[in-house]
Write a protein that holds these residues in place. Structure first.
Motif, PDB file in Angstrom:
ATOM      1  N   LYS A   1       3.587  21.308  -6.401  1.00 33.28           N
ATOM      2  CA  LYS A   1       2.870  20.132  -6.902  1.00 33.28           C
ATOM      3  C   LYS A   1       3.686  18.854  -6.722  1.00 33.28           C
ATOM      4  N   TYR A   2       5.023  18.965  -6.812  1.00 30.79           N
ATOM      5  CA  TYR A   2       5.861  17.792  -6.615  1.00 30.79           C
ATOM      6  C   TYR A   2       5.894  17.390  -5.138  1.00 30.79           C
ATOM      7  N   CYS A   3       5.971  18.393  -4.262  1.00 35.29           N
ATOM      8  CA  CYS A   3       5.948  18.101  -2.831  1.00 35.29           C
ATOM      9  C   CYS A   3       4.632  17.445  -2.437  1.00 35.29           C
ATOM     10  N   ARG A   4       3.537  17.986  -2.964  1.00 32.70           N
ATOM     11  CA  ARG A   4       2.230  17.427  -2.619  1.00 32.70           C
ATOM     12  C   ARG A   4       2.078  16.013  -3.182  1.00 32.70           C
ATOM     13  N   MET A   5       2.578  15.795  -4.392  1.00 31.31           N
ATOM     14  CA  MET A   5       2.485  14.478  -5.006  1.00 31.31           C
ATOM     15  C   MET A   5       3.261  13.443  -4.181  1.00 31.31           C
ATOM     16  N   ILE A   6       4.481  13.801  -3.777  1.00 32.70           N
ATOM     17  CA  ILE A   6       5.295  12.897  -2.960  1.00 32.70           C
ATOM     18  C   ILE A   6       4.611  12.628  -1.623  1.00 32.70           C
ATOM     19  N   GLN A   7       4.047  13.682  -1.032  1.00 34.73           N
ATOM     20  CA  GLN A   7       3.358  13.545   0.251  1.00 34.73           C
ATOM     21  C   GLN A   7       2.165  12.595   0.139  1.00 34.73           C
ATOM     22  N   ASP A   8       1.313  12.815  -0.866  1.00 37.49           N
ATOM     23  CA  ASP A   8       0.114  11.989  -1.017  1.00 37.49           C
ATOM     24  C   ASP A   8       0.469  10.539  -1.338  1.00 37.49           C
ATOM     25  N   ILE A   9       1.437  10.344  -2.231  1.00 38.73           N
ATOM     26  CA  ILE A   9       1.841   8.978  -2.582  1.00 38.73           C
ATOM     27  C   ILE A   9       2.442   8.275  -1.368  1.00 38.73           C
ATOM     28  N   GLY A  10       3.259   8.994  -0.594  1.00 36.11           N
ATOM     29  CA  GLY A  10       3.861   8.412   0.605  1.00 36.11           C
ATOM     30  C   GLY A  10       2.800   7.963   1.608  1.00 36.11           C
ATOM     31  N   PHE A  11       1.819   8.837   1.861  1.00 38.55           N
ATOM     32  CA  PHE A  11       0.746   8.480   2.795  1.00 38.55           C
ATOM     33  C   PHE A  11      -0.128   7.360   2.227  1.00 38.55           C
ATOM     34  N   MET A  12      -0.294   7.341   0.893  1.00 39.20           N
ATOM     35  CA  MET A  12      -1.092   6.304   0.254  1.00 39.20           C
ATOM     36  C   MET A  12      -0.429   4.931   0.438  1.00 39.20           C
ATOM     37  N   ILE A  13       0.871   4.878   0.233  1.00 37.98           N
ATOM     38  CA  ILE A  13       1.609   3.623   0.411  1.00 37.98           C
ATOM     39  C   ILE A  13       1.534   3.173   1.872  1.00 37.98           C
ATOM     40  N   ALA A  14       1.701   4.138   2.788  1.00 37.51           N
ATOM     41  CA  ALA A  14       1.621   3.816   4.215  1.00 37.51           C
ATOM     42  C   ALA A  14       0.235   3.291   4.577  1.00 37.51           C
ATOM     43  N   ALA A  15      -0.813   3.897   3.969  1.00 40.07           N
ATOM     44  CA  ALA A  15      -2.187   3.443   4.230  1.00 40.07           C
ATOM     45  C   ALA A  15      -2.394   2.018   3.725  1.00 40.07           C
ATOM     46  N   LEU A  16      -1.830   1.709   2.560  1.00 38.15           N
ATOM     47  CA  LEU A  16      -1.933   0.348   2.022  1.00 38.15           C
ATOM     48  C   LEU A  16      -1.256  -0.653   2.956  1.00 38.15           C
ATOM     49  N   ILE A  17      -0.078  -0.292   3.461  1.00 37.79           N
ATOM     50  CA  ILE A  17       0.653  -1.183   4.365  1.00 37.79           C
ATOM     51  C   ILE A  17      -0.134  -1.423   5.653  1.00 37.79           C
ATOM     52  N   MET A  18      -0.803  -0.355   6.158  1.00 38.00           N
ATOM     53  CA  MET A  18      -1.531  -0.459   7.419  1.00 38.00           C
ATOM     54  C   MET A  18      -2.965  -0.940   7.247  1.00 38.00           C
TER      55      MET A  18
END
Length: 309
Positions: free
Chosen positions: A162-179
């Motif tokens: 759950k921690y790996c998935r949370m970090i993964q989703d948040i990371g992609f979410m931040i990247a999506a916001l930037i792009m």
């Protein structure tokens, strides 16, 4: 494994599950398209792909396919067991389907997006997205490249999934916001709260459907096809009926139950108990069939071992 390959019905089961996986991905894509057109956000992976593809002037389908090919190389190197027919169906078709359904949607519907239409699209989109995810996952023919990253990281780094998935989703979410990708309320719901909805579809639709396909593949017949359609129709009707009744029940609680309503509630509980008995009976029958098949395979393995000696 050898027995599975030599089983004449195994290929039919794989074929039917592949069709189910394809249908699941199509429903998932329709749900994603509705969330996109409703401007309520998408899952982090698709949102990032939309943002990047828009900046480099590629279609979502083409860019997402290229991204999936890049990811799947690492998945194959680290844990190829997670790759299956369902993986290929998802990575090849999901992005293109969102493009196709979006084009069709904009051709058919011409309206100015409002708060209400956005909410309607978002709710329907989330329901279809989680239903498609449930069908695709329950077919159990491999996971999408993006979904394979977290469990691989969890096994390699010895960190809870759950921690790996949370970090993964948040990371992609931040990247999506930037792009400049479509991030919204639906993104949060899909990333962190979609589990209960997917479980709901698993219990009410997907598990029963997959079990029916498996049983049909063992002994296919036109009669079973008709029976399957009959069950599907009744299940759909009962699902809609119970969902509506539950909604009405919540509304009635606001003003408390009358005596007549309490009597109706009692009748409803009795019907629920009756349905539960039927489900229990069917579950016992299915359990017996599974145990019978298990014993048959054990006998076959023992016989094969004896012949080798």
């Amino acid at each position: 494994m050898t027995e599975n390959l030599n089983n004449p019905h195994r290929w039919l089961e794989m074929f039917l599950k592949s069709i189910l996986s394809f249908i699941g991905v199509a429903i998932l894509a329709i749900g994603a398209m509705l969330c996109k057109e409703g401007n309520v956000g998408l899952d982090p992976f698709t949102a990032l792909n939309i943002g990047v593809s828009g900046k480099i002037h590629l279609s979502l389908g083409t860019y997402q396919l290229l991204t999936n090919v890049f990811i799947i190389i690492f998945v194959i190197l680290l844990d190829r067991k997670k790759i299956g027919i369902g993986t290929i169906i998802n990575m090849v078709f999901a992005g293109f389907m969102i493009d196709w359904f979006s084009a069709f949607y904009n051709t058919v519907f011409h309206y100015h997006l409002t708060f209400l239409t956005g909410i309607a699209n978002g709710i329907l989109g989330l329901l279809l997205f989680t239903l498609g995810t449930s069908l695709y996952m329950t077919a159990n023919l491999g996971v999408a490249p993006y979904d394979a990253l977290a469990p691989i990281a969890s096994n390699r780094l010895h960190i809870k999934y759950k921690y790996c998935r949370m970090i993964q989703d948040i990371g992609f979410m931040i990247a999506a916001l930037i792009m400049g990708g479509p991030i919204g309320l639906a993104t949060i719901i899909i990333s962190f709260f979609a589990g209960p909805l997917i479980t709901f579809w698993d219990n009410h639709v997907s598990d029963n459907l997959v079990n029916t396909l498996v049983e049909f593949s063992k002994n296919p017949s036109s009669r079973k096809i008709g029976h399957g359609f009959d069950i599907a129709g009744k299940s759909t009707y009962n699902l809609v009926k119970h969902s509506y009744n539950h909604t009405v029940e919540i509304q009635e609680k606001l003003s408390h139950y009358s005596d007549q309503q309490l009597q109706q509630k009692e009748k409803q509980i009795r019907r629920t108990l009756k349905d539960a008995r039927i489900v229990l009976k069917n579950s016992i029958i299915q359990y017996g069939m599974v145990k019978k098949e298990e014993r048959r395979r054990e006998r076959a393995e023992n016989h094969e071992s004896y012949e080798k000696k």
